[in-house]
Write a protein that holds these residues in place. Structure first.
Motif, PDB file in Angstrom:
ATOM      1  N   ALA A  48     -27.335 -13.655  32.923  1.00 53.02           N
ATOM      2  CA  ALA A  48     -26.541 -13.881  34.611  1.00 53.02           C
ATOM      3  C   ALA A  48     -26.851 -14.873  34.914  1.00 53.02           C
ATOM      4  O   ALA A  48     -26.320 -15.440  35.974  1.00 53.02           O
ATOM      5  N   GLU A  49     -28.038 -15.809  35.102  1.00 48.11           N
ATOM      6  CA  GLU A  49     -28.218 -16.308  35.647  1.00 48.11           C
ATOM      7  C   GLU A  49     -27.627 -17.801  35.242  1.00 48.11           C
ATOM      8  O   GLU A  49     -27.004 -18.668  36.279  1.00 48.11           O
ATOM      9  N   GLY A  50     -27.477 -18.473  33.968  1.00 49.72           N
ATOM     10  CA  GLY A  50     -26.557 -19.549  33.418  1.00 49.72           C
ATOM     11  C   GLY A  50     -25.253 -19.511  33.792  1.00 49.72           C
ATOM     12  O   GLY A  50     -24.843 -19.676  33.577  1.00 49.72           O
ATOM     13  N   THR A  51     -24.310 -17.877  33.196  1.00 46.20           N
ATOM     14  CA  THR A  51     -23.100 -17.620  33.663  1.00 46.20           C
ATOM     15  C   THR A  51     -22.386 -17.525  35.479  1.00 46.20           C
ATOM     16  O   THR A  51     -22.124 -17.563  35.685  1.00 46.20           O
ATOM     17  N   GLY A  52     -23.640 -17.250  35.761  1.00 47.83           N
ATOM     18  CA  GLY A  52     -23.548 -16.892  37.406  1.00 47.83           C
ATOM     19  C   GLY A  52     -23.014 -14.908  37.336  1.00 47.83           C
ATOM     20  O   GLY A  52     -22.609 -14.539  38.313  1.00 47.83           O
ATOM     21  N   LEU A  53     -22.678 -14.405  36.085  1.00 51.65           N
ATOM     22  CA  LEU A  53     -22.600 -13.108  36.906  1.00 51.65           C
ATOM     23  C   LEU A  53     -23.517 -12.362  37.040  1.00 51.65           C
ATOM     24  O   LEU A  53     -24.584 -12.819  36.800  1.00 51.65           O
TER      25      LEU A  53
ATOM     26  N   VAL B  24     -36.332 -12.124  15.949  1.00 47.88           N
ATOM     27  CA  VAL B  24     -36.899 -13.268  16.249  1.00 47.88           C
ATOM     28  C   VAL B  24     -37.013 -13.936  17.419  1.00 47.88           C
ATOM     29  O   VAL B  24     -38.077 -13.418  18.170  1.00 47.88           O
ATOM     30  N   THR B  25     -35.932 -14.699  17.764  1.00 47.15           N
ATOM     31  CA  THR B  25     -35.387 -14.735  19.213  1.00 47.15           C
ATOM     32  C   THR B  25     -34.607 -14.203  20.183  1.00 47.15           C
ATOM     33  O   THR B  25     -34.280 -14.295  21.977  1.00 47.15           O
ATOM     34  N   GLY B  26     -34.190 -12.918  19.459  1.00 45.01           N
ATOM     35  CA  GLY B  26     -33.428 -12.371  20.139  1.00 45.01           C
ATOM     36  C   GLY B  26     -32.079 -12.899  20.163  1.00 45.01           C
ATOM     37  O   GLY B  26     -31.182 -13.716  19.327  1.00 45.01           O
ATOM     38  N   LEU B  27     -31.163 -12.411  21.272  1.00 39.96           N
ATOM     39  CA  LEU B  27     -30.200 -13.029  22.332  1.00 39.96           C
ATOM     40  C   LEU B  27     -29.525 -14.411  22.115  1.00 39.96           C
ATOM     41  O   LEU B  27     -30.926 -15.228  22.863  1.00 39.96           O
ATOM     42  N   ASP B  28     -29.208 -15.122  21.644  1.00 32.41           N
ATOM     43  CA  ASP B  28     -28.773 -16.563  21.715  1.00 32.41           C
ATOM     44  C   ASP B  28     -28.004 -16.971  23.095  1.00 32.41           C
ATOM     45  O   ASP B  28     -26.560 -17.189  23.488  1.00 32.41           O
ATOM     46  N   VAL B  29     -28.675 -16.953  23.644  1.00 37.40           N
ATOM     47  CA  VAL B  29     -27.851 -16.523  25.436  1.00 37.40           C
ATOM     48  C   VAL B  29     -27.619 -17.693  25.864  1.00 37.40           C
ATOM     49  O   VAL B  29     -26.932 -18.523  26.376  1.00 37.40           O
ATOM     50  N   ASP B  30     -28.470 -18.756  25.132  1.00 39.42           N
ATOM     51  CA  ASP B  30     -27.669 -20.603  25.498  1.00 39.42           C
ATOM     52  C   ASP B  30     -26.578 -20.689  24.471  1.00 39.42           C
ATOM     53  O   ASP B  30     -25.627 -21.384  24.924  1.00 39.42           O
ATOM     54  N   ALA B  31     -26.913 -19.912  23.438  1.00 41.02           N
ATOM     55  CA  ALA B  31     -25.088 -19.996  23.007  1.00 41.02           C
ATOM     56  C   ALA B  31     -23.618 -19.315  24.119  1.00 41.02           C
ATOM     57  O   ALA B  31     -22.736 -20.158  24.335  1.00 41.02           O
ATOM     58  N   ALA B  32     -24.897 -18.100  24.400  1.00 46.48           N
ATOM     59  CA  ALA B  32     -23.424 -17.412  25.501  1.00 46.48           C
ATOM     60  C   ALA B  32     -23.124 -18.638  26.337  1.00 46.48           C
ATOM     61  O   ALA B  32     -21.714 -18.752  26.973  1.00 46.48           O
ATOM     62  N   VAL B  33     -23.886 -19.416  27.299  1.00 48.80           N
ATOM     63  CA  VAL B  33     -23.714 -19.689  28.276  1.00 48.80           C
ATOM     64  C   VAL B  33     -23.042 -21.179  28.636  1.00 48.80           C
ATOM     65  O   VAL B  33     -22.356 -21.203  28.670  1.00 48.80           O
ATOM     66  N   ALA B  34     -23.068 -22.180  27.186  1.00 52.80           N
ATOM     67  CA  ALA B  34     -22.443 -23.048  26.631  1.00 52.80           C
ATOM     68  C   ALA B  34     -21.054 -22.311  26.737  1.00 52.80           C
ATOM     69  O   ALA B  34     -20.463 -23.278  26.616  1.00 52.80           O
ATOM     70  N   TRP B  35     -20.645 -21.070  25.743  1.00 54.31           N
ATOM     71  CA  TRP B  35     -19.351 -20.940  25.775  1.00 54.31           C
ATOM     72  C   TRP B  35     -18.273 -20.519  26.777  1.00 54.31           C
ATOM     73  O   TRP B  35     -17.474 -20.766  27.203  1.00 54.31           O
ATOM     74  N   TRP B  36     -19.526 -19.779  27.633  1.00 55.43           N
ATOM     75  CA  TRP B  36     -18.684 -19.636  29.030  1.00 55.43           C
ATOM     76  C   TRP B  36     -18.834 -21.079  30.060  1.00 55.43           C
ATOM     77  O   TRP B  36     -17.078 -21.000  30.283  1.00 55.43           O
ATOM     78  N   ASP B  37     -19.898 -22.416  29.809  1.00 57.08           N
ATOM     79  CA  ASP B  37     -19.242 -23.207  30.531  1.00 57.08           C
ATOM     80  C   ASP B  37     -17.725 -23.291  30.144  1.00 57.08           C
ATOM     81  O   ASP B  37     -17.437 -24.737  30.614  1.00 57.08           O
ATOM     82  N   ALA B  38     -17.930 -23.982  28.709  1.00 54.49           N
ATOM     83  CA  ALA B  38     -17.071 -24.995  28.001  1.00 54.49           C
ATOM     84  C   ALA B  38     -15.363 -23.905  28.177  1.00 54.49           C
ATOM     85  O   ALA B  38     -14.588 -24.247  27.422  1.00 54.49           O
ATOM     86  N   GLY B  39     -15.326 -22.826  28.930  1.00 59.35           N
ATOM     87  CA  GLY B  39     -13.940 -22.286  29.243  1.00 59.35           C
ATOM     88  C   GLY B  39     -14.076 -21.257  29.072  1.00 59.35           C
ATOM     89  O   GLY B  39     -12.810 -20.685  29.903  1.00 59.35           O
ATOM     90  N   GLY B  40     -14.861 -20.400  28.791  1.00 62.23           N
ATOM     91  CA  GLY B  40     -15.028 -18.692  28.916  1.00 62.23           C
ATOM     92  C   GLY B  40     -15.131 -18.183  30.216  1.00 62.23           C
ATOM     93  O   GLY B  40     -14.114 -17.153  30.595  1.00 62.23           O
ATOM     94  N   ARG B  41     -15.474 -19.074  31.332  1.00 59.52           N
ATOM     95  CA  ARG B  41     -14.774 -18.906  32.867  1.00 59.52           C
ATOM     96  C   ARG B  41     -13.614 -18.759  33.186  1.00 59.52           C
ATOM     97  O   ARG B  41     -13.264 -17.782  34.273  1.00 59.52           O
ATOM     98  N   GLU B  42     -13.022 -19.238  32.390  1.00 59.16           N
ATOM     99  CA  GLU B  42     -11.504 -19.899  33.035  1.00 59.16           C
ATOM    100  C   GLU B  42     -10.804 -18.929  32.139  1.00 59.16           C
ATOM    101  O   GLU B  42      -9.663 -18.957  32.735  1.00 59.16           O
ATOM    102  N   LEU B  43     -11.082 -18.366  31.221  1.00 64.63           N
ATOM    103  CA  LEU B  43      -9.794 -17.503  30.783  1.00 64.63           C
ATOM    104  C   LEU B  43     -10.178 -15.935  31.575  1.00 64.63           C
ATOM    105  O   LEU B  43      -8.706 -15.438  31.501  1.00 64.63           O
TER     106      LEU B  43
END
Length: 953
Positions: A859-864, A932-951
């Motif tokens: 939520a913090e990384g995406t602003g959601l 082991v590490t759980g959700l891949d939050v970094d990949a999700a935030v990167a996707w969001w910043d790369a264009g997911g937010r604009e969809l």
């Protein structure tokens, strides 16, 4: 009656004396004398004249004067308001009936006047007296006399049944019924049936056959006789008729005679030998129950979600033996797994724990197991719709023991054996104009009863006899080389009648048992075969058994069929010519690989199968044989999908030598979604081929159109969701049955190009400017190729499509006449090896741990909002039907969905499209990382910043 003046009386005597020689002068004298009478005296005068002439033997003239008396009485009533003297009219009429001076019209008029009489009871008594006067004289007055009696009876409060019973009994006891015309029989039909319940009157009815001299025309005469026979049959007179009666009766109308003979029973038809089994008789044996009727009839299965008392009520009804309870249980088994929000394993535990249900299911499972191992496709079609869903729901429950050691016929092998052993369509069956057609074999004579009107008889060399022979439903005409017969099964009694004339039958007088001789089994060497196949007809089921003793085909057989291709009983099959010798030779030489290729094509659709048939079996040219082969291959393909589903549920390895389009990859199990594999693989083949067709331009252009595969409907919904499905399936609070369904989805897609994770595929969602139907269109696009998978005209005029790019690079393009309703969906997470590793980890380690802190970081990384991040990571359990899932949420997870200001559920933040898109990168590329590490939050935030937010999802 008023006294007549002496002069007038002398005139009347004189007129009577002249009647024999000068009838006209006699009538003139009577009328002149009548002219001198006062109007009030005319009815009496003419009545006296009628008496005088009747006593002198001049009945015709007496009838004339009786009529003038009635006319005068009616005129006096109408013009002078004089009340008619009904009692006098009654006395005169009754007196004159025996003298033959009362005509039918006179009685008709009298009865009409009685119906209007003030004293209804007296009028009714007079009416009966008048009619009975005719009966006493041995005369039936006229055909519609009952219709005239009934109004008088009703006025007196006498019911129709009582009145008609009275008349019918008088006719019976007086011996007048044979002289009664046909309309009177019809009017008294119900009364005669009632009276026949008395043995004495029944015997009188049996002896009351219509007088053959009553009608000169043979048509009415025959109908009169038929009506009597029909009445005898309806009242069960046959049980009192001796055999001699039937022998003396000779040929009679067919249906009426058969009704009478049925009641006569064993006295007429000698019992067959002990070997005769009416249920198994190959001549007119009853058709076998349709083992696949459940696929065409709707039985309401018990509907439950676990939230109401539907299950306890059904169990109680089952214990009580409620009607249809067993059928509803069967429907319940077939619908196991139908709904995504029902815990079917828990339902299975509850059913199995109930003794009555467990015993019933155990009996059913034993029968289904037997069918599933029978070796032919019919057995699989009966068993698989039950065993497959049962195995899925029973996994991990005590009910699973009932399925241990299950033997399952390989449908491809069953198809191959059936095609090589021989098909009925390889033989040229007789064809006739008209339907339905009855089929009876006697020795080597095959009798076809066509449309209930005629018979056509075939011998080994061709037609031998043809005749008109009307026959009803359930009767079977046949020819013995000398004459025609009609046989039927009446209950369990075999009855045979001789048919000397069209529409007429007789009971054979010799008392010998007659029945067509038709073998129930025969050895037949199909065209091109080196060994015979056994063709066996038993209890309405035709079975083909190969040289190894394996059943290759079972077909429901009926002695009543359509006329375009009439299947004879087995005994006539050796006389049938080959329909397509070269086609039969091709079937005898078919390899198993050839059968596999046919099934592979059938898994797509019929058109693909037709094309493959031309390649695998080019020797078949007969259309009927080709259709028979195609139908069998389609059945095998449908069975194969369910066999794989069942084997997946039981954790059994797939059969060897599967068709390419259905073959599992990496040990993945598709379960109930196996039908998606061939559909996706075929569509992928088409797109790869289309992408290699000519150059790509800046705008798409159509290449053509295909039939969408059988399993393609709605396939696009799961596109690009595999990572999210894997993520949700590993949640600790996810129900086991939901986890199993997710595993089926991942297994089905994981072995297909659309689920390979290569990035060369994407889904498009278009809206249209105009109404059209683009389903199946193939387009060459700037990136590669595209297939349109759907069309919905309302409410949005939209279509889904999948596009393929050989290099995995997708550039936006304009699709003429269309616009994007939503952004393209990429292929995302997938790959057979990756999915197999994930499913193995899920089996071995169980659900993955969860971390609410990861959701807050998302939520913090995406602003959601946190609730939106939770919905993406853990799903949205607030829709209807997911109440149980919501109840299973841990407290710290449930808190993620709450509005921080109000503490209430934050509903305004949910978007299912955003959830689907964001959930894909949250699933780690390496499945082990989820544990082991759980959700891949970094990949999700990167996707969001790369264009997911604009969809804008």
């Amino acid at each position: 009656m008023r006294a007549m003046p002496g002069q007038d009386e002398d005139e009347l005597r004189g007129a009577v004396a002249l009647a024999a020689d000068e009838p006209e002068e006699a009538r003139a004298r009577v009328l002149r004398t009548g002219g001198r009478q006062p109007a009030a005296s005319l009815p009496d005068y003419f009545s006296a004249a009628a008496r005088a002439f009747a006593r002198a033997g001049h009945a015709e003239q007496a009838a004339f004067y009786l009529g003038r008396s009635g006319e005068a009485e009616e005129a006096n009533a109408r013009l002078l308001d004089l009340a008619p003297d009904t009692a006098r009219a009654q006395r005169v009429l009754v007196e004159l009936v025996p003298l033959g001076a009362v005509t039918a019209s006179a009685l008709h008029g009298h009865l009409k006047r009685l119906a209007r009489h003030d004293d209804a009871a007296a009028a009714h008594a007079w009416a009966r007296e008048a009619v009975c006067a005719f009966f006493d004289a041995g005369v039936v007055p006229y055909p519609n006399v009952v219709a005239d009696l009934l109004p008088v009876a009703r006025a007196a409060g006498v019911g129709e049944a009582d009145e008609t019973d009275f008349v019918a009994e008088r006719l019976l006891r007086g011996g007048l019924l044979p002289r009664a015309p046909l309309p009177l029989w019809e009017a008294l039909d119900a009364a005669l049936r009632r009276l026949a319940e008395t043995p004495e009157l029944l015997d009188l009815l049996i002896g009351a056959g219509p007088d053959g001299e009553l009608y000169a025309d043979p048509g009415p005469r025959a109908e009169h006789h038929r009506r009597w026979l029909l009445l005898l049959g309806l009242v069960g007179a046959g049980r009192r008729l001796p055999r001699d009666w039937f022998a003396a009766a000779g040929p009679q109308p067919a249906s009426e005679l058969m009704r009478l003979a049925a009641d006569a029973g064993d006295r007429l038809f000698p019992a067959p030998g002990r070997w005769f089994d009416p249920a198994a008789d190959p001549v007119v044996g009853r058709p076998a129950p349709d083992p696949l009727a459940f696929t065409r009839t709707k039985v309401q299965a018990p509907h439950w979600t676990g939230e109401d008392d539907a299950l306890p009520r059904f169990l109680a009804q089952f214990d009580e033996g409620a009607p249809n309870a067993r059928e509803r249980l069967d429907a319940c088994v077939r619908e196991l797994g139908r709904y995504d929000n029902v815990d079917y394993p828990s339902l299975m535990r509850a059913l199995w724990a109930r003794g009555t249900v467990r015993r019933a299911l155990s009996e059913d499972v034993a029968r289904w197991r037997e069918e599933g191992a029978a070796g032919d496709l019919l057995g699989l079609e009966v068993a698989l719709p039950r065993l497959a869903p049962l195995a899925e729901a029973a996994a991990g429950t005590p009910a699973a023991e009932a399925l241990a050691g299950l033997e399952i016929t390989d449908p491809v092998g069953a198809l191959w054996r059936a095609l090589r052993a021989g098909l009925p369509e390889e033989l040229r069956f007789p064809a006739v104009e008209g339907s339905p057609v009855t089929v009876v074999l006697h020795d080597d004579l095959l009798t076809l009863g066509v449309a209930g009107k005629r018979v056509e008889v075939l011998g080994p060399a061709g037609p031998v006899h043809r005749a008109d022979l009307p026959h009803g439903t359930g009767t079977y005409p046949w020819y013995d080389g000398a004459g025609c017969y009609v046989s039927r099964l009446n209950g369990n009694r075999a009855e045979t009648y001789r048919a000397p004339d069209p529409g007429r039958l007789e009971v054979p007088a010799d008392g010998q048992w007659r029945w067509p001789r038709s073998p129930a089994a025969v050895a037949l060497t199909f065209p091109g075969a080196t060994a015979p196949t056994q063709v066996i007809l038993d209890r309405g089921l035709l079975r083909l058994v190969d040289g190894a003793g394996r059943t290759t085909l079972r077909i429901r057989y009926s002695p009543a069929q359509r006329g375009d291709a009439v299947m004879p009983p087995p005994g006539f099959w050796p006389h049938l010519p080959a329909a397509d010798p070269e086609g039969s030779a091709a079937l005898r030489g078919l390899t198993r690989d050839g059968a596999v290729r046919l099934v592979d094509a059938a898994l797509v659709h019929r058109r693909e199968l037709d094309a493959e048939l031309g390649r695998v079996l080019p020797g078949i040219t007969d259309a009927r044989l080709l259709e028979g082969v195609a139908e069998l291959v389609l059945r095998a393909a449908a069975c194969l999908l369910d066999v794989l589903r069942l084997r997946d549920a039981l954790r059994l390895a797939p059969p060897e030598g599967l068709p390419e389009r259905i073959r599992p990859v990496g040990g993945l199990r598709a379960g109930r979604l196996g039908y998606r594999r061939p559909a996706v693989r075929y569509l992928a083949e088409v797109l790869v081929e289309a992408a290699e067709t000519g150059p790509a331009y800046d705008t798409p252009h159509p290449l053509g159109r295909i039939d969408l595969p059988t399993g393609a409907r709605g396939v696009y919904f799961a596109f690009g969701t595999l990572g999210g499905e894997a993520l949700l399936a590993a949640l600790p609070w996810r129900a086991a049955y939901q986890r199993a369904k997710a595993a089926d989805l991942l297994g089905a897609w994981g072995g297909t190009p659309w689920g390979d994770g290569s990035g060369r595929w994407r889904r498009l969602w278009f809206g249209a400017q105009a109404t059209q139907d683009p389903e199946g269109q193939i387009w060459r696009t700037p990136n590669g190729a595209m297939v349109v998978l759907s069309w919905q005209a309302r409410p949005h005029k939209e279509s889904y499509a999948v596009e393929y790019s050989p290099d995995g690079v997708f550039r936006d393009f304009t699709f003429p006449g269309w616009h994007h309703r939503n952004p393209p969906k990429p292929q995302g997470w997938g790959g057979a090896d990756r999915i197999a590793r994930y499913l193995r980890l899920l089996d071995e380690r169980g659900p993955a741990p969860y971390d609410v802190a990861a959701v807050r970081r998302l939520a913090e990384g995406t602003g959601l909002p946190v609730s939106a991040a939770a919905s993406a990571a853990y799903g949205y359990p607030f829709t209807v039907g997911r109440e149980k899932e919501l109840a299973r949420l841990p407290a710290d997870v449930a808190a993620l969905y709450a509005d921080p200001e109000t503490g209430e559920h934050a509903r305004d933040t949910w978007s299912w499209q955003r959830d689907e898109a964001l959930r894909q990168p949250l699933m780690p590329a390496n499945p082990e990382d989820l544990w082991v590490t759980g959700l891949d939050v970094d990949a999700a935030v990167a996707w969001w910043d790369a264009g997911g937010r604009e969809l804008g999802l």
